[in-house]
Design an enzyme around this catalytic site. Structure first.
Site, PDB file in Angstrom:
ATOM      1  N   SER A  38       0.818  -1.226   0.231  1.00  0.00           N
ATOM      2  CA  SER A  38       0.135  -0.043  -0.011  1.00  0.00           C
ATOM      3  C   SER A  38       0.923   1.256  -0.096  1.00  0.00           C
ATOM      4  O   SER A  38       0.517   2.387  -0.533  1.00  0.00           O
ATOM      5  CB  SER A  38      -0.912   0.002   1.146  1.00  0.00           C
ATOM      6  OG  SER A  38      -0.310  -0.309   2.341  1.00  0.00           O
ATOM      7  N   HIS A 245      -0.760   5.717   7.013  1.00  0.00           N
ATOM      8  CA  HIS A 245      -0.387   5.622   5.418  1.00  0.00           C
ATOM      9  C   HIS A 245      -0.050   7.380   5.015  1.00  0.00           C
ATOM     10  O   HIS A 245      -0.595   8.382   5.463  1.00  0.00           O
ATOM     11  CB  HIS A 245      -1.243   5.105   4.353  1.00  0.00           C
ATOM     12  CG  HIS A 245      -1.585   3.720   4.630  1.00  0.00           C
ATOM     13  ND1 HIS A 245      -1.932   2.822   5.641  1.00  0.00           N
ATOM     14  CD2 HIS A 245      -0.763   2.786   3.622  1.00  0.00           C
ATOM     15  CE1 HIS A 245      -1.887   1.822   5.417  1.00  0.00           C
ATOM     16  NE2 HIS A 245      -1.040   1.514   4.283  1.00  0.00           N
TER      17      HIS A 245
END
Length: 263
Positions: A38, A245
């Site tokens: 990711s 993230h």
């Protein structure tokens, strides 16, 4: 082979107009494949392409930004949210050939249980959190090197002439920063230390395979969670998968310059 940076190319072009065509051909002749998890697909930066589905490949992810800036002759983007090492070998290596010049990858965080570590630390006691981090570090010692060896060997077998850049992971927290609630600084320091530990193990495996390792911790310094200018999502209850993230700013300001320096 390593490719000239845009700064170097700019200097060459400035020195002699005759070099322009050759310099452009050097960059545009690159066949680039972007693999990984990711952090490479761009989760957290939004603007996900419809074709990528649950892999959540973003137009703001560093591989796409690199391709936009360098106009390679071919670009294949197979990184996928949630990927572990075996997913890379099973699902992502199709575009690699003997003609591939550049490969980028971030992988290993999911194998080491990144999501579970953060869930444990957010929802459970400090001691339980620290024990879970210790378990993850043990996995990095005992099991992850073999898994990285497998995926790196598979990349080299399919792309024997490629320059491979392995990207690491940022530290999440600025210690003593602006956060007044949430995890203790003891836990935040332990999480940062686990990121360093994972990066060190990954860098060693990359070096042993003749790959370049891109350490992004310096690029993210001053932009961690609790810094006041974060390039990383904190816990995001509305979109839990984007927690911890990079924002688009972390892709463009953190990851892209590191790839540029090593491409």
């Amino acid at each position: 082979m390593a490719f000239s940076s845009s700064l170097f190319l700019g200097a060459v072009i400035a020195l002699t107009g005759a070099a322009t065509a050759n310099a452009a051909a050097t960059v545009q002749g690159v066949d680039y494949v972007a693999l990984g998890d990711s952090y490479s697909s761009g989760v957290g930066s939004g603007s996900y392409t419809s074709e990528s589905g649950s892999c959540k490949r973003s137009t703001k992810a560093y591989p796409q930004l690199w391709a936009n800036a360098h106009a390679p002759s071919s670009f294949s983007f197979t990184a996928c949210s949630g990927a572990i090492t075996s997913d890379v070998t099973a699902k992502q290596l199709g575009p690699l050939t003997s003609s591939t010049d550049l490969v980028s990858i971030s992988i290993g965080g999911n194998d080491a249980g990144f999501a579970d570590v953060m869930t444990t630390c957010v929802l459970q006691s400090e001691s339980t959190c620290l024990n879970r981090i210790a378990t993850a570090r043990g996995f990095v010692d005992s099991t992850l090197p073999g898994r990285l060896n497998t995926v790196y060997s598979a990349i080299r077998a399919k792309a024997p002439n490629a320059h491979v850049v392995v990207l690491g992971y940022p530290r999440f927290y600025k210690i003593g920063g602006s956060c007044v609630v949430g995890l203790s600084d003891k836990v935040r320091s332990a999480i940062n230390g686990a990121a360093d530990y994972l990066n060190a193990a990954t860098a060693k495996r990359a070096a042993d395979h003749g790959f370049s390792f891109g350490d992004v911790t310096s690029a993210f310094t001053g932009h961690e969670i609790c810094s006041g200018d974060a390039w990383l999502h904190s816990l995001n209850w509305l979109n839990i998968g984007e927690s911890y993230h990079p924002f688009a700013s972390g892709q463009s300001g953190g990851y892209l310059p590191v790839l540029n320096a090593l491409d």
